[in-house]
Design a protein around this motif. Structure first.
Motif, short mmCIF file in Angstrom:
data_model
loop_
_atom_site.label_atom_id
_atom_site.label_comp_id
_atom_site.label_asym_id
_atom_site.label_seq_id
_atom_site.Cartn_x
_atom_site.Cartn_y
_atom_site.Cartn_z
N VAL A 79 -0.25 6.81 -11.29
CA VAL A 79 0.56 5.60 -10.59
C VAL A 79 2.12 6.21 -10.82
O VAL A 79 2.44 6.21 -11.65
CB VAL A 79 0.26 4.34 -11.09
N LYS A 81 6.12 5.60 -10.71
CA LYS A 81 6.97 4.38 -10.95
C LYS A 81 8.60 5.04 -10.85
O LYS A 81 8.59 6.00 -10.58
CB LYS A 81 6.68 4.23 -12.74
N GLU A 108 6.33 10.66 -9.41
CA GLU A 108 5.04 10.33 -8.50
C GLU A 108 4.03 11.53 -9.08
O GLU A 108 4.59 12.58 -9.39
CB GLU A 108 5.14 10.47 -7.24
N ASP B 24 7.52 4.41 0.19
CA ASP B 24 7.53 3.14 -0.45
C ASP B 24 7.88 3.24 -1.94
O ASP B 24 6.61 3.51 -2.57
CB ASP B 24 6.48 2.34 0.08
N ASP B 26 7.73 0.91 -4.02
CA ASP B 26 7.02 -0.01 -4.79
C ASP B 26 5.56 0.34 -4.61
O ASP B 26 5.13 0.37 -6.04
CB ASP B 26 6.98 -1.40 -3.97
N SER B 27 4.87 1.06 -3.71
CA SER B 27 3.63 1.24 -3.71
C SER B 27 3.44 2.89 -3.87
O SER B 27 2.30 3.26 -4.37
CB SER B 27 2.88 0.67 -2.53
N ALA B 29 3.41 4.69 -1.32
CA ALA B 29 2.86 5.13 -0.14
C ALA B 29 4.23 6.13 0.51
O ALA B 29 5.12 5.83 0.59
CB ALA B 29 2.37 4.04 0.61
N PRO B 65 9.41 -3.90 1.66
CA PRO B 65 9.54 -2.94 0.61
C PRO B 65 10.91 -2.12 0.56
O PRO B 65 11.51 -1.83 1.77
CB PRO B 65 8.47 -2.16 0.89
#
Lengths: 111, 226
Positions: A79, A81, A108, B24, B26-27, B29, B65
């Motif tokens: 995930v 951050k 990432e 993005d 936050d996500s 993406a 976002p």
């Protein structure tokens, strides 16, 4: 004489691709925002491999160690951050950087 | 980032196609956007700005976002028309500033490789040379010959391109005559306004190297502060 800028950023991205293709876990760190004086502009990359090797720069040496640690965690978690670093006057002096900068770094996993 | 996204970015860089990576924050993406792409007018403007000024743009995230736009642009190129004396310091300084330099001059005695080590030389006529180079929005064109039969064909091709900078060496009087010729050739006032002449920021340059500094400074200004 070859043009200087951007060449190293390209090399960093190519290394990320090649490491991934060779089967390593890989994470990419990107400077997304800077305030005050910070040594590396937004868009600068650091690519990290799951054995701790890395290429590129997001701060000119100041926070790379911490970013590599975080990147290893991001690889495991899968995930992304956003990391935030303030460069204090004292630290800045110690590594010879301009004072008072803050950077946000997006980390990432390469999947 | 998906491996295929990275692959697509590297492919665009390889074929010199400008592309923007939208992340993005936050996500995580991600999307790849090319000139004219974007979901909203605001996004299309952010993409265009990132490409044009070659800087990363982050939206404030107040209304949605937080998006980080990172441009991957083809290399900057400087095309110098006229392998004259000033072309030597100009090509050196522009190379240091990150430009791939090509010098165009059909006169073989001027465009001799030993005068320009490490620089790409073209002996084609300037209009043909610029056509085959394929000018894009990362190109600057500077003419140095003072000779209309060499400078003008180059300018005509440059003015029909997206080149971000067009400049001409020569006195104000020479430049006024040049603009009259281009006007007669059918170029509109808006086209003529793109031509910087006499080229270079007014810093009192005297030597060829100082003139080269003023030219690279003006090109930089056009690139970074359009």
């Amino acid at each position: 004489m070859a043009p200087m800028p951007d060449q190293s950023e390209m090399e960093v991205l190519v290394a990320g691709r090649d490491w991934k293709a060779a089967g390593y876990g890989v994470a990419l760190a990107t400077v997304v925002k800077t305030w005050g004086s910070s040594p590396r502009p937004a868009g600068s990359h650091l690519v990290v491999r799951d054995d701790g090797s890395f290429l590129g720069s997001v701060s000119g040496g100041c926070v790379e160690g911490a970013v590599v640690e975080e990147a290893l965690g991001v690889m495991k978690a899968g995930v992304p951050k956003v990391l935030e670093f303030g460069i204090t006057h004292e630290e800045a002096w110690a590594v010879g950087l301009a004072c008072g900068g803050t950077v946000h770094i997006f980390v990432e996993p390469l999947q | 980032m998906k491996a295929e996204t990275l692959e697509a970015i590297l492919a665009d860089i390889g074929r010199k196609r400008p592309v923007v990576l939208a992340t993005d924050l936050d996500s995580g993406a991600q999307r790849l956007l090319h000139g004219g792409d974007g979901e909203t007018e605001a996004e299309r403007a952010d993409v265009a700005r990132a490409l044009r000024v070659d800087i990363c743009v982050t939206t404030d995230g107040d209304s949605g976002p937080q998006i980080f736009y990172q441009p991957f642009n083809p290399p900057l190129r400087l095309i110098v028309v006229g392998a004259v004396h000033i072309a030597q310091p100009l090509s050196a300084i522009a190379t240091l500033a990150g430009y791939e330099v090509t010098i165009v001059d059909p006169r073989e005695s001027f465009a001799a490789a030993e005068r320009f080590p490490g620089v790409t030389l073209s002996l084609e006529w300037p209009d043909a040379a610029l056509e085959s180079i394929g000018l894009d929005q990362r190109c600057a064109v500077v003419t140095l010959t003072h000779d209309p039969k060499l400078d003008d064909p180059a300018l005509q091709v440059a003015l029909r391109s997206e080149a971000f900078f067009i400049g001409c060496l020569g006195s104000r009087k020479t430049h006024a005559a040049r603009l009259r010729r281009l006007s007669k050739a059918g170029f509109a006032d808006a086209d003529l306004e793109r031509v910087h002449g006499p080229v270079g920021l007014p810093i009192g340059s005297r030597s060829p190297a100082e003139i080269a500094v003023s030219v690279v400074a003006q090109v930089t200004q056009a690139l970074r502060k359009p």
